[in-house]
Design a protein around this motif. Structure first.
Motif, short mmCIF file in Angstrom:
data_model
loop_
_atom_site.label_atom_id
_atom_site.label_comp_id
_atom_site.label_asym_id
_atom_site.label_seq_id
_atom_site.Cartn_x
_atom_site.Cartn_y
_atom_site.Cartn_z
N GLY A 122 14.56 22.95 -3.09
CA GLY A 122 13.11 22.88 -3.25
C GLY A 122 12.46 21.63 -2.71
O GLY A 122 11.67 21.69 -1.76
N ALA A 123 12.81 20.48 -3.28
CA ALA A 123 12.07 19.26 -2.99
C ALA A 123 12.14 18.87 -1.52
O ALA A 123 11.14 18.51 -0.91
N THR A 124 13.32 18.96 -0.92
CA THR A 124 13.48 18.49 0.45
C THR A 124 12.63 19.30 1.41
O THR A 124 11.92 18.77 2.26
N ILE A 125 12.72 20.63 1.29
CA ILE A 125 11.95 21.48 2.19
C ILE A 125 10.46 21.29 1.95
O ILE A 125 9.67 21.28 2.89
N ALA A 126 10.08 21.09 0.70
CA ALA A 126 8.67 20.85 0.40
C ALA A 126 8.18 19.61 1.14
O ALA A 126 7.08 19.61 1.70
N THR A 127 9.00 18.55 1.20
CA THR A 127 8.55 17.34 1.89
C THR A 127 8.44 17.58 3.40
O THR A 127 7.51 17.09 4.03
N ILE A 128 9.38 18.35 3.95
CA ILE A 128 9.32 18.66 5.38
C ILE A 128 8.02 19.40 5.70
O ILE A 128 7.30 19.07 6.64
N LEU A 129 7.74 20.43 4.88
CA LEU A 129 6.55 21.25 5.13
C LEU A 129 5.29 20.41 4.98
O LEU A 129 4.38 20.49 5.80
N SER A 130 5.25 19.60 3.93
CA SER A 130 4.06 18.79 3.70
C SER A 130 3.82 17.85 4.87
O SER A 130 2.70 17.73 5.38
N ALA A 133 0.83 -1.20 0.00
CA ALA A 133 0.00 0.00 0.00
C ALA A 133 0.86 1.25 0.00
O ALA A 133 0.56 2.23 -0.70
N ALA A 134 1.95 1.23 0.78
CA ALA A 134 2.82 2.41 0.83
C ALA A 134 3.44 2.68 -0.53
O ALA A 134 3.50 3.82 -0.99
N LEU A 135 3.90 1.62 -1.19
CA LEU A 135 4.50 1.80 -2.52
C LEU A 135 3.45 2.27 -3.52
O LEU A 135 3.71 3.15 -4.35
N ALA A 136 2.24 1.69 -3.42
CA ALA A 136 1.20 2.06 -4.37
C ALA A 136 0.81 3.52 -4.18
O ALA A 136 0.70 4.27 -5.16
N ILE A 137 0.63 3.93 -2.92
CA ILE A 137 0.20 5.32 -2.72
C ILE A 137 1.30 6.28 -3.14
O ILE A 137 1.02 7.36 -3.65
N SER A 138 2.56 5.89 -2.97
CA SER A 138 3.59 6.85 -3.40
C SER A 138 3.64 6.94 -4.91
O SER A 138 3.86 8.02 -5.46
N ALA A 139 3.38 5.84 -5.62
CA ALA A 139 3.33 5.92 -7.08
C ALA A 139 2.14 6.78 -7.52
O ALA A 139 2.26 7.63 -8.41
N ILE A 140 1.00 6.57 -6.85
CA ILE A 140 -0.20 7.32 -7.25
C ILE A 140 -0.06 8.80 -6.88
O ILE A 140 -0.36 9.69 -7.68
N ALA A 141 0.42 9.06 -5.66
CA ALA A 141 0.63 10.45 -5.24
C ALA A 141 1.60 11.14 -6.18
O ALA A 141 1.40 12.28 -6.59
N SER A 142 2.65 10.41 -6.56
CA SER A 142 3.64 10.97 -7.46
C SER A 142 3.00 11.31 -8.80
O SER A 142 3.27 12.36 -9.37
N GLU A 199 5.37 12.51 -0.68
CA GLU A 199 5.63 11.98 -2.02
C GLU A 199 5.01 12.87 -3.09
O GLU A 199 5.58 13.07 -4.16
N ALA A 200 3.80 13.41 -2.78
CA ALA A 200 3.19 14.35 -3.71
C ALA A 200 4.06 15.61 -3.78
O ALA A 200 4.34 16.13 -4.86
N ALA A 201 4.54 16.05 -2.62
CA ALA A 201 5.30 17.31 -2.57
C ALA A 201 6.59 17.21 -3.37
O ALA A 201 6.93 18.11 -4.14
N ASN A 202 7.34 16.10 -3.23
CA ASN A 202 8.61 16.09 -3.95
C ASN A 202 8.44 15.97 -5.46
O ASN A 202 9.24 16.49 -6.22
N ASN A 203 7.36 15.31 -5.87
CA ASN A 203 7.14 15.25 -7.31
C ASN A 203 6.59 16.54 -7.87
O ASN A 203 6.95 16.94 -8.98
N ALA A 204 5.73 17.20 -7.10
CA ALA A 204 5.19 18.47 -7.59
C ALA A 204 6.29 19.52 -7.68
O ALA A 204 6.25 20.41 -8.53
N SER A 205 7.30 19.40 -6.83
CA SER A 205 8.36 20.41 -6.84
C SER A 205 9.15 20.38 -8.17
O SER A 205 9.69 21.40 -8.58
N THR A 206 9.17 19.23 -8.84
CA THR A 206 9.92 19.19 -10.11
C THR A 206 9.25 20.08 -11.15
O THR A 206 9.92 20.79 -11.88
#
Lengths: 501, 352
Positions: free
Chosen positions: A271-279, A108-117, A305-312
């Motif tokens: 960008g990406a790292t701080i975005a994940t911390i904030l999220s 489930a964790a892998l699936a949600i990270s793929a979907i969130a991404s 996972e959504a945050a680091n992908n959105a940051s790209t």
């Protein structure tokens, strides 16, 4: 022509068979690089640059960008399965992702990270298509004073990660801040805590610390368990897919993570790292079960996972519109543009709309490719858990070592990672959280530098931190974040009393 | 994997390395002696040493991470050498200590010309600032391969219109402007402003310098109006000048640059400031003349290839080549100048 027409033209470029092939290749390489700890997208793109010299620029850039955002997908896999973040931006994913895996919900964790991404990656490309030009100036409004207040806000989030014992959390956080001061200080050019070792002059590499504290420490723990004969095998429970409840809980974190990731991505700098911390801390703050974070909350995986992908997608805004790279990876992408004689900036949108919009369109396709590539891989990756521990541990050590050595060719960093592995092991034994150390190491250095840059610019006038609306808003947000734990119970008690009266 | 790089901290390990050198130098003596005897036997004029060529893959050592700074130039060279079958080389990145790790690594391959490093002014300034004891005298100087012009830029909205305006502000009050030299103090970029301050009689120590993570970050801060000016490699400013967002006040090269023919030099504007951001190659200590000759020849040939000319044009470099002997003299002069400017800046380590 408006953005929509441009985008349609872009799709006609991106769907040419040759370009489709390059999107696929880039996404595949990105996934692989994301999975490997140590070597990140920046180094991978740099190493591939000379090989791409003969390829048509549009195709080549489509592939290189695919590596960039593809690496964000792959980064979550090892975080979740073996508590070994591949990149700095997947540290937050490891916190609850690994806990989920331990309780049998690895699938489930892998699936949600793929979907969130996928959702966040696609949404951020939509935002990029619509807002790239209007947002161009936004990044420039962030000067050192604004960065300092942003880092301050992020630090308050780190403070919230301290866990059960405040003292232990603070210990970890202050150690991180101390390590952040090692190296040549940019503002004075002086060495601090380098003990005359040239290896320490550039400071302690973030990836070295991450690999040490997470991967190597995990190996020590595994080794100890193995020797004591109580090696627990992580079993899978339930289906690999998400339950209805897990779905419901993930949706809003993905939406919020996307927003945070995109806007943090637009601002240059980590960008990406701080975005994940904030999220992560936003999800924790909004959750009713704050105490359960770190024990396998799916919100803590979906949001970051959504945050680091959105940051790209966000990071492409200043790169394409201003020619300003916000991170190591986008700096290498900028180098790729320049290698082809293309200068990103407003002129590129006018001169080569086919290339810019072809690239943006390819990112829509790329995100789809990554989803198709990664979802079936969930079934393959969870099998990693079936690898006997005696085989898995040496694999983790060797992959980590190669990843670290490949980037800087510095053997000292291998010893450093080993040292941090020992620290990580001791921390685990004493139940001291490691995440505050890692995060304050990233934030501390930038926070100190931006504070001093701002003070130099203002001539040592601290008023500079309240002079712009951005600073004031961020300071207010920090104060709010710090006071909520104290104020909220008071308010609740007050509310109860008035209700009773 | 690379025990020699730890030599400075483990003197014990230095011993076997030094011992290994002995048979090699005996060999070399033998070869020279044989050559000399042959020369006598044939009585064919002056004694000539045997030409040297690599017997295995050459290691081209870079002080930056992949993709950063001089890594790009090294990878371009490696590709040109491979495509034209000039030298078989690999690029390795040895990052740390502002180049000290890369230079030390190469320096310790005593007499082995299969190791060369690309170097910039850090080889001089690191030692002058007291960050390392390694000097260019611990290495063999190889050719000079070109330079990047350094430009002084402000944003378009800035009230500073010309280099003269800028110099006037410095003359009145050197602390009235915030200037970024990119990421390093006491670098060639910083020297440009220091020399300008010195030229107008201002105290270079009072300059308000702000360092950032790199040239791109400095550019963002200039564009956003957070700082007044930046001074760094021209490729940071040229694109923003072309899009109408920045004004380049001048470059500190001896003559105008082909990539921006409209930008005046400092000297044209009446300020005697010449400070380039140069690139040279260095080899290990105790290289033989035939080895030096080999690399002189390789670089002379490389510089003539159309691929190198394209690299120079694409990256806004200035074409330039000096063989090893001239480069050594050039470094000596640069070293003296750097010492003098750093002393003015108060950045000189006592006793250097």
């Amino acid at each position: 022509m408006d953005a929509f027409d441009h985008l349609l033209n872009g799709f006609s470029v991106a769907t040419q068979p040759i370009n489709l092939a390059y999107v696929f290749l880039g996404c595949l390489l990105g996934t692989v690089i994301g999975v490997l700890p140590g070597i990140g997208p920046a180094a991978a793109i740099a190493l591939l640059l000379p090989i791409t010299y003969g390829i048509e620029p549009t195709s080549s850039l489509i592939m290189l960008c695919g590596i960039y955002y593809g690496a964000m997908y792959g980064g979550s896999t090892t975080s979740i399965l073996i508590n070994t973040p591949g990149e700095s931006s997947s540290v937050m994913t490891a916190l609850d992702g690994y806990a989920m895996a331990r309780s049998g919900r690895a699938g489930a964790a892998l699936a949600i990270s793929a979907i969130a991404s996928f959702i966040a990656g696609t949404a951020s490309v939509v935002l990029l298509s619509l807002l790239a030009v209007p947002l161009a100036g936004f990044a420039l409004r962030f000067g050192p004073a604004e960065y300092f207040t942003l880092m301050l806000f992020a630090m308050t989030s780190v403070a919230a990660l301290t866990g059960a014992s405040l003292a232990k959390g603070l210990l970890s956080m202050f150690l991180g801040l101390m390590f952040a001061t090692i190296g040549i200080d940019l503002q004075s050019g002086q060495q601090r805590f380098t003990f005359d070792m040239p290896e320490l002059q550039d400071g302690i590499g973030f990836i070295v610390v991450v690999v040490g504290l997470f991967a190597i420490a995990e190996v020590f723990i595994g080794l100890e368990d193995l020797l004591k004969g109580r090696s627990e095998i992580i079993r899978l429970s339930g289906s690999l897919w998400l339950t209805r409840d897990e779905w419901r809980r993930s949706l809003m974190p993905i939406v919020r993570g996307t927003g945070i990731g995109f806007f943090k991505g637009v601002l240059p700098g980590a960008g990406a790292t701080i975005a994940t911390i904030l999220s992560y801390s936003v999800e924790r703050m909004l959750s009713r079960d704050k105490a359960k974070f770190g024990t396998g909350m799916i919100e803590g995986v979906a949001g970051p996972e959504a945050a680091n992908n959105a940051s790209t997608g966000g990071a492409m805004v200043p790169l394409l519109t201003l020619g300003v790279p916000g991170s190591g990876s986008t700096a290498v992408l900028l180098a790729a543009f320049i290698m082809y004689g293309l200068q990103p900036g407003p002129l590129l949108f006018e001169k080569r709309p086919d290339l810019v919009w072809g690239l943006i369109a390819s990112m829509y396709i790329g995100n789809l490719v990554l989803l198709i590539l990664n979802l079936p891989l969930v079934g393959v990756f969870v099998r990693l858990l079936h690898i006997p521990i005696g085989l898995l541990l040496p694999m983790v050590v060797s992959i980590s070592a190669i990843g670290i050595f490949a980037v800087n060719g510095n053997i000292f960093e291998l010893y450093l990672a080993l040292g941090f592995g020992v620290i990580g092991y001791v921390f685990r034994k004493m139940a001291i959280p490691v995440a505050p150390l890692v995060l304050s190491l990233v934030l501390g250095g930038m926070m100190e530098q931006s504070f001093r840059q701002a003070m130099t610019i203002s001539g040592a006038d601290p008023g500079v931190f309240v002079r712009s609306p951005i600073c004031i808003a961020l300071l207010a947000a920090s104060a709010l974040a710090l006071s909520i734990p104290f104020v909220a119970p008071l308010l609740r008690r007050f509310g109860r009393r008035t209700a009773a009266a | 994997m690379q025990p020699d790089s730890c030599m400075s901290r483990h003197p014990m390990r230095a011993v076997p390395e030094a011992l290994r050198q002995v048979p090699r130098s005996i060999n070399r003596l033998a070869v020279l002696a044989a050559g000399a005897l042959l020369g006598f036997a044939l009585a064919a004029g002056p004694v000539q040493a045997q030409p040297w060529k690599p017997s295995r893959t050459v290691e081209l050592v870079v002080l930056a991470s992949p993709g950063g700074g001089n890594d790009k130039a090294a990878r371009a060279l490696q590709k040109i050498w491979a495509d034209n079958k000039i030298v078989d080389a690999v690029v390795t990145n040895r990052v740390g200590g502002g180049g000290t790790l890369a230079y030390t690594y190469v320096s310790q391959k005593t007499g082995d010309a299969h190791y060369i490093a690309i170097a910039q002014a850090g080889i001089l300034t690191n030692q002058l600032a007291g960050r390392t004891n390694l000097t260019y005298n611990d290495l063999t100087v190889l050719p000079y391969i070109g330079t990047e012009p350094v430009s002084l830029a402000v944003r378009t909205e800035s009230p500073i219109k010309t280099l003269k305006d800028f110099a006037d502000r410095l003359r009145k009050d050197p602390a009235s402007l915030t200037i970024s030299p990119g990421s390093t103090l006491a670098s060639t970029n910083h020297f440009v402003v220091a020399l300008l301050a010195r030229a107008v009689g201002a105290d270079p120590r009072r300059l308000r310098m702000v360092t950032f993570g790199g040239g791109a970050e400095a550019a963002t801060n200039v564009l956003g109006g957070h700082i007044d000016a930046m001074v760094n490699a021209s490729n940071n400013a040229v694109p923003h000048m072309q899009s109408g967002k920045m004004r380049i006040l001048g470059i500190s090269s001896p003559k105008r640059s082909a990539s921006m023919p409209d930008v005046p030099t400092f000297r044209e504007m009446g300020f005697d400031v010449i400070q380039d951001s140069w690139y040279v190659f260095l080899g290990p200590r105790a290289m033989t003349q035939p080895q030096i000759d080999f690399w002189d020849d390789v670089f002379a040939r490389t510089m003539k290839t159309p691929e190198w000319k394209k690299f120079v044009a694409d990256n806004g470099w200035e074409y330039g080549f000096m063989p090893s002997r001239e480069t050594a003299a050039f470094l000596k002069k640069e070293h003296e100048e750097a010492r003098s400017i750093m002393s003015d800046l108060g950045a000189l380590k006592a006793g250097q």
